[in-house]
Design a protein around this motif. Structure first.
Motif, PDB file in Angstrom:
ATOM      1  N   THR A   1     -15.773   1.329   1.720  1.00 46.79           N
ATOM      2  CA  THR A   1     -14.639   1.918   0.853  1.00 46.79           C
ATOM      3  C   THR A   1     -13.426   2.078   1.555  1.00 46.79           C
ATOM      4  OG1 THR A   1     -16.057   2.853  -0.691  1.00 46.79           O
ATOM      5  CG2 THR A   1     -13.708   3.423  -0.880  1.00 46.79           C
ATOM      6  N   ARG A   2     -12.308   1.344   1.570  1.00 47.27           N
ATOM      7  CA  ARG A   2     -11.348   1.643   2.492  1.00 47.27           C
ATOM      8  C   ARG A   2      -9.999   1.920   1.635  1.00 47.27           C
ATOM      9  NH1 ARG A   2     -10.139  -4.584   5.118  1.00 47.27           N
ATOM     10  NH2 ARG A   2      -9.543  -5.579   2.784  1.00 47.27           N
ATOM     11  N   ILE A   3      -8.871   2.616   2.428  1.00 43.59           N
ATOM     12  CA  ILE A   3      -7.696   3.053   1.781  1.00 43.59           C
ATOM     13  C   ILE A   3      -6.752   2.232   2.356  1.00 43.59           C
ATOM     14  CG2 ILE A   3      -6.342   5.058   1.329  1.00 43.59           C
ATOM     15  CD1 ILE A   3      -8.805   6.585   1.186  1.00 43.59           C
ATOM     16  N   MET A   4      -5.662   2.120   1.589  1.00 44.03           N
ATOM     17  CA  MET A   4      -4.356   1.205   2.291  1.00 44.03           C
ATOM     18  C   MET A   4      -3.186   1.334   1.431  1.00 44.03           C
ATOM     19  SD  MET A   4      -4.795  -2.544   3.756  1.00 44.03           S
ATOM     20  CE  MET A   4      -3.270  -3.254   4.579  1.00 44.03           C
ATOM     21  N   LYS A   5      -2.065   1.338   2.033  1.00 43.75           N
ATOM     22  CA  LYS A   5      -0.960   1.761   1.116  1.00 43.75           C
ATOM     23  C   LYS A   5      -0.837   0.353   0.149  1.00 43.75           C
ATOM     24  CE  LYS A   5       1.623   4.089   4.150  1.00 43.75           C
ATOM     25  NZ  LYS A   5       2.664   4.275   5.544  1.00 43.75           N
TER      26      LYS A   5
ATOM     27  N   VAL B   1     -10.756  -4.234  -5.936  1.00 40.40           N
ATOM     28  CA  VAL B   1      -9.709  -2.872  -5.858  1.00 40.40           C
ATOM     29  C   VAL B   1      -9.916  -1.872  -7.058  1.00 40.40           C
ATOM     30  CG1 VAL B   1      -7.199  -2.131  -6.146  1.00 40.40           C
ATOM     31  CG2 VAL B   1      -7.635  -4.281  -5.148  1.00 40.40           C
ATOM     32  N   LEU B   2     -10.587  -0.847  -6.982  1.00 43.29           N
ATOM     33  CA  LEU B   2     -10.783   0.233  -7.872  1.00 43.29           C
ATOM     34  C   LEU B   2      -9.522   0.894  -8.480  1.00 43.29           C
ATOM     35  CD1 LEU B   2     -13.429   2.169  -5.606  1.00 43.29           C
ATOM     36  CD2 LEU B   2     -14.107   0.453  -7.294  1.00 43.29           C
ATOM     37  N   GLY B   3      -8.548   1.016  -7.932  1.00 41.05           N
ATOM     38  CA  GLY B   3      -7.453   1.621  -8.363  1.00 41.05           C
ATOM     39  C   GLY B   3      -6.567   2.247  -7.338  1.00 41.05           C
ATOM     40  N   GLU B   4      -5.484   2.947  -7.744  1.00 45.70           N
ATOM     41  CA  GLU B   4      -4.599   3.637  -6.785  1.00 45.70           C
ATOM     42  C   GLU B   4      -4.356   4.944  -7.082  1.00 45.70           C
ATOM     43  OE1 GLU B   4      -1.072   1.720  -8.521  1.00 45.70           O
ATOM     44  OE2 GLU B   4      -2.124  -0.209  -8.512  1.00 45.70           O
ATOM     45  N   PHE B   5      -3.959   5.785  -6.067  1.00 45.45           N
ATOM     46  CA  PHE B   5      -3.924   7.163  -6.055  1.00 45.45           C
ATOM     47  C   PHE B   5      -2.200   7.410  -5.408  1.00 45.45           C
ATOM     48  CE2 PHE B   5      -4.950   8.738  -2.118  1.00 45.45           C
ATOM     49  CZ  PHE B   5      -6.114   7.748  -1.623  1.00 45.45           C
ATOM     50  N   LEU B   6      -1.655   8.633  -5.758  1.00 50.52           N
ATOM     51  CA  LEU B   6      -0.435   8.937  -5.070  1.00 50.52           C
ATOM     52  C   LEU B   6      -0.839  10.253  -4.247  1.00 50.52           C
ATOM     53  CD1 LEU B   6       2.248   8.792  -8.207  1.00 50.52           C
ATOM     54  CD2 LEU B   6       2.184   7.508  -6.049  1.00 50.52           C
ATOM     55  N   HIS B   7      -0.284  10.192  -3.122  1.00 49.30           N
ATOM     56  CA  HIS B   7      -0.416  11.338  -2.403  1.00 49.30           C
ATOM     57  C   HIS B   7       0.982  11.665  -1.489  1.00 49.30           C
ATOM     58  CE1 HIS B   7      -1.857  14.398   0.719  1.00 49.30           C
ATOM     59  NE2 HIS B   7      -1.301  13.649   1.792  1.00 49.30           N
ATOM     60  N   GLN B   8       1.687  12.699  -1.921  1.00 52.76           N
ATOM     61  CA  GLN B   8       2.958  13.186  -1.250  1.00 52.76           C
ATOM     62  C   GLN B   8       3.805  11.703  -1.454  1.00 52.76           C
ATOM     63  OE1 GLN B   8       2.199  14.402   2.692  1.00 52.76           O
ATOM     64  NE2 GLN B   8       1.486  16.288   2.240  1.00 52.76           N
ATOM     65  N   GLY B   9       3.788  11.421  -2.755  1.00 56.44           N
ATOM     66  CA  GLY B   9       4.723  10.517  -2.965  1.00 56.44           C
ATOM     67  C   GLY B   9       4.462   8.847  -2.721  1.00 56.44           C
ATOM     68  N   GLN B  10       3.234   8.827  -1.771  1.00 56.94           N
ATOM     69  CA  GLN B  10       2.819   7.370  -1.184  1.00 56.94           C
ATOM     70  C   GLN B  10       1.604   6.997  -2.124  1.00 56.94           C
ATOM     71  OE1 GLN B  10       3.924   5.524   1.547  1.00 56.94           O
ATOM     72  NE2 GLN B  10       2.632   4.235   0.228  1.00 56.94           N
ATOM     73  N   ARG B  11       1.915   5.750  -2.629  1.00 52.28           N
ATOM     74  CA  ARG B  11       0.705   5.252  -3.412  1.00 52.28           C
ATOM     75  C   ARG B  11      -0.137   4.559  -2.487  1.00 52.28           C
ATOM     76  NH1 ARG B  11       0.334   4.065  -8.437  1.00 52.28           N
ATOM     77  NH2 ARG B  11       2.667   4.950  -8.880  1.00 52.28           N
ATOM     78  N   TYR B  12      -1.499   4.833  -2.617  1.00 56.90           N
ATOM     79  CA  TYR B  12      -2.787   3.913  -1.738  1.00 56.90           C
ATOM     80  C   TYR B  12      -3.612   3.229  -2.920  1.00 56.90           C
ATOM     81  CZ  TYR B  12      -1.512   7.140   1.777  1.00 56.90           C
ATOM     82  OH  TYR B  12      -0.722   7.939   3.047  1.00 56.90           O
ATOM     83  N   ASP B  13      -4.030   2.075  -2.446  1.00 54.72           N
ATOM     84  CA  ASP B  13      -5.096   1.475  -3.095  1.00 54.72           C
ATOM     85  C   ASP B  13      -6.534   1.897  -2.504  1.00 54.72           C
ATOM     86  OD1 ASP B  13      -3.551  -0.422  -4.377  1.00 54.72           O
ATOM     87  OD2 ASP B  13      -4.201  -2.091  -3.087  1.00 54.72           O
TER      88      ASP B  13
ATOM     89  N   GLY C   1       2.879  -3.380   6.555  1.00 57.36           N
ATOM     90  CA  GLY C   1       2.996  -3.309   7.920  1.00 57.36           C
ATOM     91  C   GLY C   1       1.860  -2.524   8.416  1.00 57.36           C
ATOM     92  N   GLU C   2       0.689  -2.553   7.653  1.00 53.25           N
ATOM     93  CA  GLU C   2      -0.522  -1.960   8.404  1.00 53.25           C
ATOM     94  C   GLU C   2      -1.481  -3.018   9.008  1.00 53.25           C
ATOM     95  OE1 GLU C   2      -1.808   1.388   5.165  1.00 53.25           O
ATOM     96  OE2 GLU C   2      -0.623  -0.387   3.933  1.00 53.25           O
ATOM     97  N   THR C   3      -2.233  -2.639   9.829  1.00 55.26           N
ATOM     98  CA  THR C   3      -3.261  -3.399  10.251  1.00 55.26           C
ATOM     99  C   THR C   3      -4.564  -3.291   9.341  1.00 55.26           C
ATOM    100  OG1 THR C   3      -2.972  -2.168  12.392  1.00 55.26           O
ATOM    101  CG2 THR C   3      -4.871  -3.590  12.320  1.00 55.26           C
ATOM    102  N   PHE C   4      -5.112  -4.458   8.992  1.00 57.31           N
ATOM    103  CA  PHE C   4      -6.118  -4.562   8.421  1.00 57.31           C
ATOM    104  C   PHE C   4      -6.945  -5.907   8.608  1.00 57.31           C
ATOM    105  CE2 PHE C   4      -5.371  -7.141   4.206  1.00 57.31           C
ATOM    106  CZ  PHE C   4      -4.298  -8.008   4.764  1.00 57.31           C
ATOM    107  N   ASP C   5      -8.242  -5.767   7.791  1.00 56.55           N
ATOM    108  CA  ASP C   5      -9.342  -6.762   8.154  1.00 56.55           C
ATOM    109  C   ASP C   5      -9.608  -6.956   9.540  1.00 56.55           C
ATOM    110  OD1 ASP C   5      -9.774  -7.494   5.496  1.00 56.55           O
ATOM    111  OD2 ASP C   5      -8.927  -9.696   5.367  1.00 56.55           O
ATOM    112  N   TYR C   6     -10.470  -6.081   9.741  1.00 54.58           N
ATOM    113  CA  TYR C   6     -10.993  -5.916  11.345  1.00 54.58           C
ATOM    114  C   TYR C   6     -12.120  -6.751  11.389  1.00 54.58           C
ATOM    115  CZ  TYR C   6      -7.787  -1.793  11.929  1.00 54.58           C
ATOM    116  OH  TYR C   6      -6.820  -1.119  12.199  1.00 54.58           O
TER     117      TYR C   6
END
Ligand code: AMP
Ligand code: MG
Length: 480
Positions: free
Chosen positions: A166-170, A88-100, A249-254
């Motif tokens: 590189t992937r992005i997830m809540k 994990v590199l870090g987190e950022f916020l977009h419209q109040g939503q945090r992402y990894d 509640g996100e799909t991941f690890d395809y």
């Protein structure tokens, strides 16, 4: 500067280990999702920043990159896991939503066990294709930002080019993170994880007096909606271990995931899932099983008295089946034009699925043709059982006062015209590995999955069902 944040460090130290992704002196771009960057990032990155971000060398990340610790039930067996090849590199916020922001295939970590920390180009491209397709289908998922070739070979059953995605997830918090806290750490750590997860994903529950139950039921609802959505497009995740079940509640690890062609309710494509534990029609049950494991982890926080905690836990778990059925049918009846489920529409969808299977119809085409048949009589199924079903269906729509136009609109929004076809995906990946990169065909695929609910002669033809019984022998491999 992306001004990345690191709220995960609010958790006690055993939840993560600082690491350095492996250096990539021979890195080379495969592809970059500029559109995703524009949609989510607070600023446009320079080419240099993009490269630094996707190789984990962004100056501002230095000293903050980490691997997460977690455990999990894999095929029913409990074990210690953790990020063995992700960072994990870090987190950022977009419209109040945090992402990894996370790298995958970036080298070994203290949790790698016997793994090499690497990923093959084809596996990372596969994740990119599947996650982007799921996103455009309207299904919550991790997103793929970019892929770099490492320039190093990766040994599997044969040698492959290595790559980093590189992937992005809540967030990457999973049921397995709770299992780790419960069975390897202490009650304070478990409490910290609960509060962090509530704050990050279900902030409306922060001050609730019934926080734990509401948290579990919120995760359950998010997961049930997700899995119902998967099933409504014929998606089989293939490896629904508790460490692959997200709290958000996100799909991941395809990994060994696939879309069903000719409908078969127990379709199972994973080469290692010999019992069909994660088959198409088991997914609703398995997600309940996973949520029961989550509930177990939280028992010590529910009540100090073991018996009382157990009783409460049982009350929570007993709600799962009803909630699952609710989500499943609410989602599936839309595929046959009903906005809301009723006893009659539930029976109709069950019967339609039975007919699709019996008559060996393609799942995606079966539904999209049904949608077309409302207007013209050109439905691919002309058998008498299907005609009888259609009579009953038309009568029920009319009985509920749903006119042709309304039914068609509901169906159009619930029935994609095309999905990534397994054979097409595999052939494309093979080509990309040979070229050690992508070409026109890959870009065409990315175009074809953009508006999957919109029929298009060109793209529907490209993603048509395979000839014959391809699925019967099709197997997918995970850990690649
Ligand atoms: P997955 O099946 O991708 O969810 O992975 C299960 C576990 O195995 C996780 O702890 C992964 O980090 C780990 N893992 C998978 N592949 C590798 C690899 N090539 N090297 C190290 N760890 C891995
Ligand atoms: Mg995993």
């Amino acid at each position: 500067m992306l001004n990345l944040e690191h709220t995960y460090f609010e958790l006690p130290q055993p939840f993560y280990t600082h690491i350095n992704p492996h250096a990539l002196p021979k890195k080379k771009w495969v592809l970059y999702n500029e559109e995703l960057e524009f949609a989510l990032f607070p600023k446009t990155l320079s080419p240099k920043e993009r490269l630094e971000l996707c190789s984990g060398t962004l100056k501002e990340c230095e000293g903050h990159i980490f691997a997460q610790a977690y455990a999990g039930h894999q095929f029913g067996n409990f074990t210690m896991l953790g990020d063995g090849r992700t960072a994990v590199l870090g987190e950022f916020l977009h419209q109040g939503q945090r992402y990894d922001l996370q790298l995958k295939g970036s080298g070994t970590t203290p949790y790698s066990r016997r793994g090499d920390g690497s990923a093959t180009l084809s596996a990372m491209l596969r994740e990119y294709m599947m996650s982007e397709a799921m996103h455009h289908l309207g299904i919550p998922t991790s997103r793929s930002l970019g892929i770099l070739l490492t320039g190093e070979p990766v040994q599997r059953e044969k040698t492959h080019p290595g790559a980093v995605l590189t992937r992005i997830m809540k967030s990457h918090i999973r049921i397995g993170t709770f299992e780790y806290a419960r069975y390897f750490l202490d009650i304070e750590s478990l409490d910290a994880l609960l509060n962090y997860s509530v704050k990050r994903h279900y902030p409306q529950l922060v001050d609730s007096t019934n926080k734990i139950e509401e948290f579990i039921l919120s995760v359950a609802k998010a997961q049930f909606q997700l899995v119902a959505h998967w099933m409504s497009v014929g998606f089989v995740h293939g490896v629904m271990n508790t460490d692959n079940t997200s709290i958000s509640g996100e799909t991941f690890d395809y990994g060994p995931c696939a879309f069903i062609n000719q409908f078969k309710r127990n379709a199972c494509f994973s080469s290692i899932d010999l019992q069909g534990r994660y088959a198409y029609d088991q997914q609703g049950l398995i997600v309940q099983w996973n949520l029961t494991r989550l509930t177990e982890t939280l028992l010590p926080l529910i009540d100090k008295h073991e018996e009382k905690a157990l009783k409460k836990g049982q009350e929570i778990v007993q709600q799962f089946q009803g909630l699952w059925q609710e989500e499943y049918y609410s989602t599936m009846v839309r595929k046959i034009g009903f906005q809301q489920k009723s006893e009659a529409s539930k029976i109709l969808i069950d019967q339609f699925l039975l007919l699709l299977e019996k008559e060996k119809v393609d799942f995606t085409l079966g539904f999209s043709n049904l949608c077309r048949t409302i207007n013209d009589d050109d439905f691919c199924l002309q058998s008498s059982p299907m005609k009888r079903w259609m009579d009953a269906w038309t009568i029920e729509l009319a009985r509920q006062g749903i006119n042709q136009e309304a039914a068609e609109l509901t169906m159009r929004n619930a029935n994609p015209a095309r999905v990534p076809r397994n054979k097409f995906v595999e052939e494309l990946l093979e080509e990309c590995e040979k070229q050690e990169g992508i070409g026109t065909a890959f870009h065409l695929f990315l175009e074809a999955i953009r508006e999957p609910y919109q029929a298009s002669e060109k793209y529907d033809k490209m993603l048509k069902p395979p000839d014959g019984d391809f699925d019967l022998h099709y197997k997918t491999f995970c850990g690649t």
